[in-house]
Design a protein around this motif. Structure first.
Motif, PDB file in Angstrom:
ATOM      1  N   VAL A  53       0.840  -1.210   0.000  1.00  0.00           N
ATOM      2  CA  VAL A  53       0.000   0.000   0.000  1.00  0.00           C
ATOM      3  C   VAL A  53       0.873   1.256   0.000  1.00  0.00           C
ATOM      4  N   ARG A  59      10.638  -0.142   8.978  1.00  0.00           N
ATOM      5  CA  ARG A  59      11.448  -0.701  10.064  1.00  0.00           C
ATOM      6  C   ARG A  59      12.800  -1.176   9.559  1.00  0.00           C
ATOM      7  N   SER A  60      12.817  -1.713   8.332  1.00  0.00           N
ATOM      8  CA  SER A  60      14.062  -2.316   7.833  1.00  0.00           C
ATOM      9  C   SER A  60      14.543  -1.695   6.526  1.00  0.00           C
ATOM     10  N   ASP A  91      10.241   2.288  14.099  1.00  0.00           N
ATOM     11  CA  ASP A  91       9.186   1.330  14.448  1.00  0.00           C
ATOM     12  C   ASP A  91       8.079   2.122  15.125  1.00  0.00           C
ATOM     13  N   ILE A  92       6.967   2.310  14.412  1.00  0.00           N
ATOM     14  CA  ILE A  92       5.930   3.200  14.962  1.00  0.00           C
ATOM     15  C   ILE A  92       5.103   2.524  16.054  1.00  0.00           C
ATOM     16  N   GLY A 109       0.414  -1.691   9.416  1.00  0.00           N
ATOM     17  CA  GLY A 109      -0.492  -2.317  10.380  1.00  0.00           C
ATOM     18  C   GLY A 109      -0.909  -3.727  10.025  1.00  0.00           C
ATOM     19  N   LYS A 144      -1.994  -2.012  14.629  1.00  0.00           N
ATOM     20  CA  LYS A 144      -2.601  -1.222  13.540  1.00  0.00           C
ATOM     21  C   LYS A 144      -3.189   0.104  14.022  1.00  0.00           C
ATOM     22  N   LEU A 195      -5.582  -5.236  -2.618  1.00  0.00           N
ATOM     23  CA  LEU A 195      -4.830  -4.777  -3.784  1.00  0.00           C
ATOM     24  C   LEU A 195      -4.581  -5.934  -4.756  1.00  0.00           C
ATOM     25  N   SER A 199      -1.594  -7.793  -3.958  1.00  0.00           N
ATOM     26  CA  SER A 199      -1.652  -8.633  -2.754  1.00  0.00           C
ATOM     27  C   SER A 199      -2.560  -9.843  -2.953  1.00  0.00           C
TER      28      SER A 199
END
Ligand code: NAP
Length: 199
Positions: A12, A31-32, A39-40, A64, A86, A157, A160
């Motif tokens: 997304v 994150r990576s 990292d939220i 999320g 999320k 999507l 996905s």
């Protein structure tokens, strides 16, 4: 505009990046991977991310996940995955973002289809989505300095399709372009308190 996209390397997030990067400076966060690593799920990491990014005109979150399983077998801990992975991280991006977002800037969060078109085992994700949709509606009326807040709620999507094969019987699959346009409308448009449904 300076636009920070969290989850930029994801299915997304990539739609948002593709839709915005030709016209705006996009700061990619993951994150990576990305321009900034954060990292939220960790509020200190959100604060460090904003400090590193500096002032921005738009914050886009495409992050999320939740727990999938039948509601009659779900534990409270499993349900909390939707809240902790999320809902809360995206809400915290807003709560921590006011010192870093410019006047008339915008926050754009991401929910999803499951609170309007459910699938078996999807109640945890549906709850997180519904909470996010409700949060932007409620928060929009409080926003200072002309700041807007919206949420994009896509169907599955096309990219996905394989990942969710068999889980979304009868659901349509939406194109990256259609999803990208929703983020474009949220960031470059004028509306606030909206759920931009892509289906
Ligand atoms: N894909 C779909 O069809 C679809 C449809 C409707 C709604 N959604 C929703 O859209 C959101 C994103 O889904 P997706 O399919 O794009 O997921 P994805 O392909 O797995 O991508 C998620 C991205 O977010 C990053 N990320 C994950 N957790 C993070 C965290 N705590 N802090 C910072 N970055 C983090 C990941 O980076 P790292 O790998 O580096 O951690 C990855 O780049 C989810 O909320 C999902 O429910 C997806």
């Amino acid at each position: 505009m300076r636009v920070i996209v969290i989850g930029a390397a994801g299915a997304v997030g990539n739609c948002a990046v593709e839709a915005l990067s030709a016209r705006h400076e996009v700061i990619r966060v993951g994150r990576s991977s990305g321009d900034i690593r954060a990292d939220i799920e960790d509020v200190d990491s959100i604060r460090a991310m904003y400090r590193e990014a500096g002032k921005v005109d738009a914050v886009v979150s495409a992050v999320g996940h939740g727990y999938f399983g039948p509601v009659h077998e779900m534990t409270s801990e499993q349900f909390m995955q939707g809240i902790n992975h999320k809902l809360l991280p995206q809400v915290n991006l807003v709560l921590e973002g006011f010192d870093f977002i410019n006047d008339r800037g915008s926050f754009t969060l991401t929910s999803g289809v499951l609170n309007r078109d459910p699938i078996p085992g999807g109640s945890c994700a549906a709850a997180a989505n519904g909470a996010l949709d409700g949060f932007v509606l409620g928060a929009a009326v409080d926003m200072p300095r002309g700041i807007r807040i919206n949420v994009v709620s896509p169907e599955v999507l096309e990219v996905s399709r394989q990942k969710y094969e068999g889980f979304f019987p009868g659901h349509v699959h939406v194109s990256n372009e259609a999803v990208g346009l929703a983020y474009s409308k949220a960031v470059e448009g004028c509306l606030t308190g909206q759920v931009f449904i892509v289906d």
